[in-house]
Design a protein around this motif. Structure first.
Motif, PDB file in Angstrom:
ATOM      1  N   GLY A  85      35.695  18.656   0.947  1.00  0.00           N
ATOM      2  CA  GLY A  85      34.558  17.752   0.902  1.00  0.00           C
ATOM      3  C   GLY A  85      34.483  17.051  -0.447  1.00  0.00           C
ATOM      4  N   VAL A  86      34.041  15.796  -0.452  1.00  0.00           N
ATOM      5  CA  VAL A  86      33.970  15.028  -1.698  1.00  0.00           C
ATOM      6  C   VAL A  86      32.544  14.517  -1.904  1.00  0.00           C
ATOM      7  CG1 VAL A  86      36.394  14.342  -1.689  1.00  0.00           C
ATOM      8  CG2 VAL A  86      34.725  12.940  -0.490  1.00  0.00           C
ATOM      9  N   PRO A  87      32.086  14.455  -3.167  1.00  0.00           N
ATOM     10  CA  PRO A  87      30.733  13.952  -3.434  1.00  0.00           C
ATOM     11  C   PRO A  87      30.639  12.452  -3.182  1.00  0.00           C
ATOM     12  CG  PRO A  87      31.896  14.387  -5.491  1.00  0.00           C
ATOM     13  CD  PRO A  87      32.772  14.894  -4.394  1.00  0.00           C
ATOM     14  N   VAL A  88      29.495  12.024  -2.684  1.00  0.00           N
ATOM     15  CA  VAL A  88      29.246  10.611  -2.391  1.00  0.00           C
ATOM     16  C   VAL A  88      27.966  10.191  -3.105  1.00  0.00           C
ATOM     17  CG1 VAL A  88      28.706   8.939  -0.579  1.00  0.00           C
ATOM     18  CG2 VAL A  88      30.424  10.710  -0.166  1.00  0.00           C
ATOM     19  N   ASP A  89      28.036   9.081  -3.841  1.00  0.00           N
ATOM     20  CA  ASP A  89      26.872   8.580  -4.582  1.00  0.00           C
ATOM     21  C   ASP A  89      26.393   7.267  -3.973  1.00  0.00           C
ATOM     22  OD1 ASP A  89      24.875   8.033  -6.357  1.00  0.00           O
ATOM     23  OD2 ASP A  89      26.182   7.563  -8.051  1.00  0.00           O
ATOM     24  N   GLY A  90      25.814   7.344  -2.774  1.00  0.00           N
ATOM     25  CA  GLY A  90      25.179   6.180  -2.181  1.00  0.00           C
ATOM     26  C   GLY A  90      26.139   5.218  -1.510  1.00  0.00           C
ATOM     27  N   PHE A  91      25.735   3.928  -1.492  1.00  0.00           N
ATOM     28  CA  PHE A  91      26.432   2.913  -0.711  1.00  0.00           C
ATOM     29  C   PHE A  91      26.656   1.643  -1.524  1.00  0.00           C
ATOM     30  CE2 PHE A  91      24.418   5.656   2.321  1.00  0.00           C
ATOM     31  CZ  PHE A  91      25.283   5.704   3.399  1.00  0.00           C
ATOM     32  N   ALA A  92      27.732   0.943  -1.169  1.00  0.00           N
ATOM     33  CA  ALA A  92      27.958  -0.427  -1.631  1.00  0.00           C
ATOM     34  C   ALA A  92      27.871  -1.325  -0.404  1.00  0.00           C
ATOM     35  CB  ALA A  92      29.321  -0.556  -2.297  1.00  0.00           C
ATOM     36  N   VAL A  93      26.923  -2.265  -0.412  1.00  0.00           N
ATOM     37  CA  VAL A  93      26.705  -3.152   0.731  1.00  0.00           C
ATOM     38  C   VAL A  93      27.282  -4.526   0.394  1.00  0.00           C
ATOM     39  CG1 VAL A  93      25.014  -4.140   2.310  1.00  0.00           C
ATOM     40  CG2 VAL A  93      24.594  -1.886   1.294  1.00  0.00           C
ATOM     41  N   TYR A  94      28.233  -4.983   1.202  1.00  0.00           N
ATOM     42  CA  TYR A  94      28.899  -6.268   0.995  1.00  0.00           C
ATOM     43  C   TYR A  94      28.319  -7.282   1.978  1.00  0.00           C
ATOM     44  CZ  TYR A  94      32.473  -3.926  -1.831  1.00  0.00           C
ATOM     45  OH  TYR A  94      33.132  -3.217  -2.809  1.00  0.00           O
ATOM     46  N   PRO A  95      27.483  -8.211   1.509  1.00  0.00           N
ATOM     47  CA  PRO A  95      26.916  -9.218   2.418  1.00  0.00           C
ATOM     48  C   PRO A  95      27.998 -10.126   3.001  1.00  0.00           C
ATOM     49  CG  PRO A  95      25.693  -9.114   0.348  1.00  0.00           C
ATOM     50  CD  PRO A  95      26.957  -8.337   0.145  1.00  0.00           C
ATOM     51  N   THR A 115      21.055  15.137  -6.249  1.00  0.00           N
ATOM     52  CA  THR A 115      22.119  15.850  -5.551  1.00  0.00           C
ATOM     53  C   THR A 115      23.028  14.817  -4.896  1.00  0.00           C
ATOM     54  OG1 THR A 115      20.675  17.727  -5.077  1.00  0.00           O
ATOM     55  CG2 THR A 115      22.622  17.472  -3.681  1.00  0.00           C
ATOM     56  N   PRO A 116      24.347  14.936  -5.019  1.00  0.00           N
ATOM     57  CA  PRO A 116      25.218  13.967  -4.348  1.00  0.00           C
ATOM     58  C   PRO A 116      25.230  14.187  -2.843  1.00  0.00           C
ATOM     59  CG  PRO A 116      26.535  15.703  -5.330  1.00  0.00           C
ATOM     60  CD  PRO A 116      25.115  15.948  -5.765  1.00  0.00           C
ATOM     61  N   GLY A 117      25.623  13.162  -2.110  1.00  0.00           N
ATOM     62  CA  GLY A 117      25.898  13.332  -0.697  1.00  0.00           C
ATOM     63  C   GLY A 117      27.270  13.966  -0.516  1.00  0.00           C
ATOM     64  N   LEU A 118      27.697  14.095   0.731  1.00  0.00           N
ATOM     65  CA  LEU A 118      28.976  14.733   1.041  1.00  0.00           C
ATOM     66  C   LEU A 118      29.734  13.900   2.059  1.00  0.00           C
ATOM     67  CD1 LEU A 118      30.887  17.303   1.012  1.00  0.00           C
ATOM     68  CD2 LEU A 118      29.566  18.085   2.994  1.00  0.00           C
ATOM     69  N   GLY A 119      31.023  13.665   1.784  1.00  0.00           N
ATOM     70  CA  GLY A 119      31.924  13.073   2.759  1.00  0.00           C
ATOM     71  C   GLY A 119      32.970  14.101   3.140  1.00  0.00           C
ATOM     72  N   ILE A 120      33.154  14.330   4.440  1.00  0.00           N
ATOM     73  CA  ILE A 120      34.098  15.355   4.887  1.00  0.00           C
ATOM     74  C   ILE A 120      34.524  15.062   6.319  1.00  0.00           C
ATOM     75  CG2 ILE A 120      32.244  16.914   5.656  1.00  0.00           C
ATOM     76  CD1 ILE A 120      34.053  19.262   4.701  1.00  0.00           C
TER      77      ILE A 120
END
Length: 476
Positions: A85-95, A115-120
């Protein structure tokens, strides 16, 4: 990717106890997490999972900070980090083109002690949680499907199930939990039939982690019929997801690849586009899954309760599904203890669970619906709303923090979403009214229509309540 041996935890029917405190129908993320929490409390838990390999599919792989905190409290996060699992710090939104620069929504901006999110990878997530929960004392996994609910008077007291060999068996329990997903058998046996709408299809492809434009981040690319998502799922791997129309019927995967290339790739950053083009022409690696919007009005009856997607689901753009299910687990655990310790007599405990979970789910349901429809629509009102959402994200830190609170799970109040959304509606309406063009009136009408569509009756009532507490629009 090597997977943990989560199937080794399955036992045979002959090893079942004569009576379980809890029967959980469904051994996915929500069911396995609930089993771990109940096992730690010393209860006898039987998890019925008819298809252990069903986790090898396109499904939730991003978990917001609130979900990570719940997994941490259950003692499950260490194993998930170790499994890649890897830590995730939010989102990048590309208009879409001509709609401005990239918008960054970072969890660390919302809270100082964040707390970071999780990608897995989904299969890794499920098999790891099964293995961890099965190691708890009193937790037994059986490869079987619940096919009937046993009742004593008006209260459910167990299940009739079929194992993998077609053998029918009965098992009594104090409570039955339906954690069996959006097609929930338990929900159907309770004759709860919420309206379910298929809103789109997801088509997923694997990418190298290095392909992502921003590291440790979820991505949303706009401009096509629906958004394109991309996010990390391991220390070497990432996933990209295309949102396809609900009537999509391209059939063969070679035609699907051509459709994706023609209708979506032009909206992706150039370097990322080349990686995606390679991935979508690996036909064997493409996976497709339908996306539904659904919510059950009632999630319990005497002796039985629903959790996770069995209660409701939404479009995956906001990645809220797993976090919703884990919030159900955290909400239900202390109330299940109260219910079990009363011998199944404290029905108010299950009613309290339903009341406590509703605001959290409703907030994320409305957010997912509004963002998805505003971000993909070509209607002039939606375009005006989209422009003002982006403007506020770029220039108003407080607005970004509130959006992140809604996404991450730290904000649970539906009226908080409604007031934030209506503040954007106000900006869009005022900007359009001051435009002075011949199309202003038509755009204003469309903004009003969009608002009514995205804020249903409950949300409108919530927004009125919110405005009575905050007479001025937030972020003014």
């Amino acid at each position: 990717m090597e997977q943990p041996n989560g199937d080794a935890c399955f036992s045979t029917v002959d090893m079942l106890p004569s009576h379980a405190d809890v029967i959980i129908a469904g051994g996915g993320v929500t069911g396995a997490s609930l089993a771990a929490g109940l096992g730690d409390q010393g209860y006898r838990v039987v998890v019925l999972e008819p298809n252990p390999n069903h986790c090898n599919r396109l499904a939730g792989e991003l978990i917001h900070p609130r979900g990570v905190e719940i997994l941490q409290s259950l003692g499950l996060m260490r194993a998930l980090w170790l499994r890649g699992g890897v830590p995730v710090d939010g989102f990048a939104v590309y208009p879409a083109p001509n709609e401005g620069e990239v918008c960054r929504l970072q969890y660390h901006e919302a809270e100082s002690n964040w707390t970071p999110g999780l990608g897995i990878h989904h299969e890794t997530l499920v098999r790891t949680l099964r293995a961890e929960s099965a190691a708890r004392p009193g937790v037994t996994y059986i490869r079987a499907k619940c096919c009937e609910l046993m009742a004593d008077g008006h209260r459910v007291v167990g299940v009739v199930a079929n194992d993998q060999n077609g053998r029918v068996f009965r098992l009594k329990s104090t409570v039955v939990v339906g954690a069996d997903g959006r097609q929930s058998t338990v929900r159907k046996l309770l004759r709860l039939s919420p309206e379910k709408e298929r809103v789109s299809f997801s088509c997923g492809a694997d990418l190298p982690l290095s392909a992502l434009p921003v590291s440790n981040c979820g991505h949303i690319f706009l401009g096509g019929w629906g958004p394109v998502l991309a996010y990390p799922v391991g220390t070497q791997h990432a996933r990209t997801i295309f949102d396809l129309p609900p009537d999509f019927s391209e059939g063969r995967k070679d035609r699907l690849s051509s459709y994706l290339e023609k209708n979506y790739l032009e909206f992706l950053p150039l370097q990322f586009r080349s990686h995606v083009k390679t991935a979508i022409h690996d036909y064997a690696g493409l996976q497709i899954a339908p996306n539904y919007r659904m919510r059950a009005e009632r999630v319990w009856d005497k002796g039985v309760v629903l959790v996770g997607d069995a209660c409701g689901c939404m479009h995956p753009m906001t990645a809220a599904g797993i976090t919703n299910g884990l919030h159900d687990v955290a909400t239900l655990l202390p109330l299940l203890r109260r219910y079990i310790d009363s011998g199944g007599q404290d029905q108010a405990a299950l009613g309290t669970y339903e009341a406590r979970r509703k605001p959290f789910f409703a907030t994320r349901y409305l957010l997912a619906r509004a963002l998805w429809e505003v971000f993909r629509s070509d209607a002039p009102g939606a375009q005006a709303l989209r422009m003002h959402v982006f403007r506020r994200w770029r220039t108003h830190p407080r607005f970004r923090r509130r959006t992140l609170g809604l996404l991450s799970g730290s904000e649970t109040r539906p009226w908080a979403f409604a007031t934030q959304y209506l503040s954007v509606v106000r900006d869009a309406a005022l900007g359009t009214a001051n435009d002075g063009t011949d199309t202003s009136a038509a755009i204003l009408r469309d903004i009003a229509r969009q608002s009514i569509t995205h804020l249903d009756r409950r949300a409108l009532l919530a927004s009125i309540f919110g405005f009575t507490r905050n007479i001025r629009f937030p972020m003014d």
